[in-house]
Design a protein around this motif. Structure first.
Motif, PDB file in Angstrom:
ATOM      1  N   LEU A 162       2.036   0.252   6.817  1.00  0.00           N
ATOM      2  CA  LEU A 162       1.468   0.084   5.877  1.00  0.00           C
ATOM      3  C   LEU A 162       0.291  -0.798   6.729  1.00  0.00           C
ATOM      4  N   ALA A 163       0.409  -1.963   6.862  1.00  0.00           N
ATOM      5  CA  ALA A 163      -0.359  -3.584   7.610  1.00  0.00           C
ATOM      6  C   ALA A 163      -0.029  -2.571   8.826  1.00  0.00           C
ATOM      7  N   ARG A 164      -0.304  -2.114   9.473  1.00  0.00           N
ATOM      8  CA  ARG A 164      -0.946  -2.156  10.672  1.00  0.00           C
ATOM      9  C   ARG A 164      -0.940  -0.470  10.752  1.00  0.00           C
ATOM     10  N   GLY A 165      -1.856  -0.687   9.018  1.00  0.00           N
ATOM     11  CA  GLY A 165      -2.881   0.867   9.770  1.00  0.00           C
ATOM     12  C   GLY A 165      -2.524   1.909   9.849  1.00  0.00           C
ATOM     13  N   GLU A 166      -1.013   2.664   9.573  1.00  0.00           N
ATOM     14  CA  GLU A 166      -0.668   3.594   9.644  1.00  0.00           C
ATOM     15  C   GLU A 166      -0.343   4.495   8.135  1.00  0.00           C
ATOM     16  N   GLN A 167      -1.198   5.556   8.253  1.00  0.00           N
ATOM     17  CA  GLN A 167      -0.453   5.934   7.071  1.00  0.00           C
ATOM     18  C   GLN A 167       0.601   6.927   7.129  1.00  0.00           C
ATOM     19  N   VAL A 168       1.459   6.367   5.725  1.00  0.00           N
ATOM     20  CA  VAL A 168       2.811   7.177   5.974  1.00  0.00           C
ATOM     21  C   VAL A 168       2.826   6.732   4.064  1.00  0.00           C
ATOM     22  N   GLU A 169       3.799   8.001   3.602  1.00  0.00           N
ATOM     23  CA  GLU A 169       4.387   8.247   2.877  1.00  0.00           C
ATOM     24  C   GLU A 169       5.005   6.975   1.703  1.00  0.00           C
ATOM     25  N   TYR A 170       5.694   6.469   1.015  1.00  0.00           N
ATOM     26  CA  TYR A 170       7.231   5.706   1.293  1.00  0.00           C
ATOM     27  C   TYR A 170       7.671   6.764   1.197  1.00  0.00           C
ATOM     28  N   GLU A 171       8.058   7.581   0.759  1.00  0.00           N
ATOM     29  CA  GLU A 171       9.294   9.119   0.724  1.00  0.00           C
ATOM     30  C   GLU A 171       9.475   9.544   2.200  1.00  0.00           C
ATOM     31  N   ALA A 172       8.846   9.469   2.966  1.00  0.00           N
ATOM     32  CA  ALA A 172       8.683   9.942   4.190  1.00  0.00           C
ATOM     33  C   ALA A 172       9.739   8.744   5.361  1.00  0.00           C
ATOM     34  N   VAL A 173       9.142   7.699   4.451  1.00  0.00           N
ATOM     35  CA  VAL A 173       9.674   6.490   5.397  1.00  0.00           C
ATOM     36  C   VAL A 173      11.065   6.908   5.255  1.00  0.00           C
ATOM     37  N   ARG A 174      11.452   6.802   3.709  1.00  0.00           N
ATOM     38  CA  ARG A 174      12.964   6.926   3.130  1.00  0.00           C
ATOM     39  C   ARG A 174      13.735   8.005   3.748  1.00  0.00           C
ATOM     40  N   GLN A 175      13.206   8.657   3.591  1.00  0.00           N
ATOM     41  CA  GLN A 175      13.610  10.110   4.813  1.00  0.00           C
ATOM     42  C   GLN A 175      14.374   9.895   6.464  1.00  0.00           C
ATOM     43  N   GLU A 176      13.603   9.055   7.024  1.00  0.00           N
ATOM     44  CA  GLU A 176      13.804   8.981   8.113  1.00  0.00           C
ATOM     45  C   GLU A 176      14.582   7.630   8.282  1.00  0.00           C
ATOM     46  N   ILE A 177      14.421   6.584   7.332  1.00  0.00           N
ATOM     47  CA  ILE A 177      15.463   6.337   7.592  1.00  0.00           C
ATOM     48  C   ILE A 177      17.172   6.991   7.311  1.00  0.00           C
ATOM     49  N   ARG A 178      17.265   7.593   5.998  1.00  0.00           N
ATOM     50  CA  ARG A 178      18.204   7.716   5.585  1.00  0.00           C
ATOM     51  C   ARG A 178      18.850   9.224   7.168  1.00  0.00           C
TER      52      ARG A 178
END
Ligand code: DC
Length: 227
Positions: free
Chosen positions: A165-181
């Motif tokens: 978010l700080a880098r200006g990207e529009q991304v949902e928390y859940e999507a980030v979590r899935q990607e990390i998993r």
């Protein structure tokens, strides 16, 4: 003498880069983030339209591409500048596309062989903090201090989400979590050099610790090894 080779391993977004860079700065050591190399190979493969599923082609690329780490060449918040065959790819290696493909690329045995050899050469010079997944187990098993840095999946996803978010990207928390998993699953279950804690590594859970607190714990471990 302080430990000369410090290895920090752990899952995605556990804080390895932030902590590793800070410790290296305090000690006046080289900071080396090995994930950058896997990201660089993935980034160049995508840019050159090399199919990620083509193991032979991706491996050939890893053997040939020249990856250089420089001091920051631009004042845009980068920790260092990354060149691949002379091209600045510092920010491209952090893209979501690279995030999505880097784990399959790093599971290829030939890719690991090519990159591990370079990492080991650099690490053996000493006065280095090297971060990754297999530094304490495979790249530098003789490291003087090994740390396995961890945090819960939720906390790691929160950190990575904030960063994006700080880098200006529009991304949902859940999507980030899935990607990390998904990445952790591939990184931990691959046949070659999977993510795992070395027997002689110190386990450090940073879930409820601030960055300065983690740095302080690691510095305690560093000075405790002083002999
Ligand atoms: O630390 P990172 O998220 O930048 O690493 C990107 C990927 O590279 C990670 O999902 C697995 C791989 N990697 C690896 O296999 N071995 C390392 N020593 C460092 C990274």
């Amino acid at each position: 003498m302080l430990p000369s080779i410090i290895a920090i391993d752990g899952p995605a977004a556990s804080g390895k880069s932030t902590i590793g860079a800070a410790i290296a700065e305090k000690l006046g050591y080289l900071y080396f983030d090995t994930g950058v190399m896997y990201r660089a190979v993935t980034c160049v493969a995508l840019a050159r339209a090399i199919p990620i599923a083509d193991e032979a082609a991706v491996t050939a690329l890893a053997e040939q591409v020249q990856i250089d780490f420089l001091k920051p060449t631009l004042n845009d918040g980068r920790q260092f500048t990354i060149l691949a065959d002379g091209q600045d790819i510092t920010w491209q290696i952090r893209s979501r596309e690279v995030d999505a493909y880097v784990s399959p690329v790093s599971a290829y045995a030939g890719v690991r062989r090519a990159l591990t050899a370079q990492q080991r050469r650099i690490g053996l010079r000493g006065n280095v903090v090297m971060v990754g997944r297999d530094i304490g187990t495979v790249v530098l098993p003789e490291a003087d201090l090994k740390i396995y840095l961890d945090a819960t999946e939720e906390e790691r996803a929160r950190r990575r989400h904030r960063e994006r978010l700080a880098r200006g990207e529009q991304v949902e928390y859940e999507a980030v979590r899935q990607e990390i998993r998904r990445r952790d699953e591939i990184d931990s279950s691959r046949a070659v050099a999977p993510l795992k804690q070395a027997n002689d590594a110190v386990y450090l859970d940073s879930t409820n610790l601030s960055v300065p607190e983690v740095i302080a714990r690691v510095m305690q471990l560093v000075t405790a090894r002083d002999c």
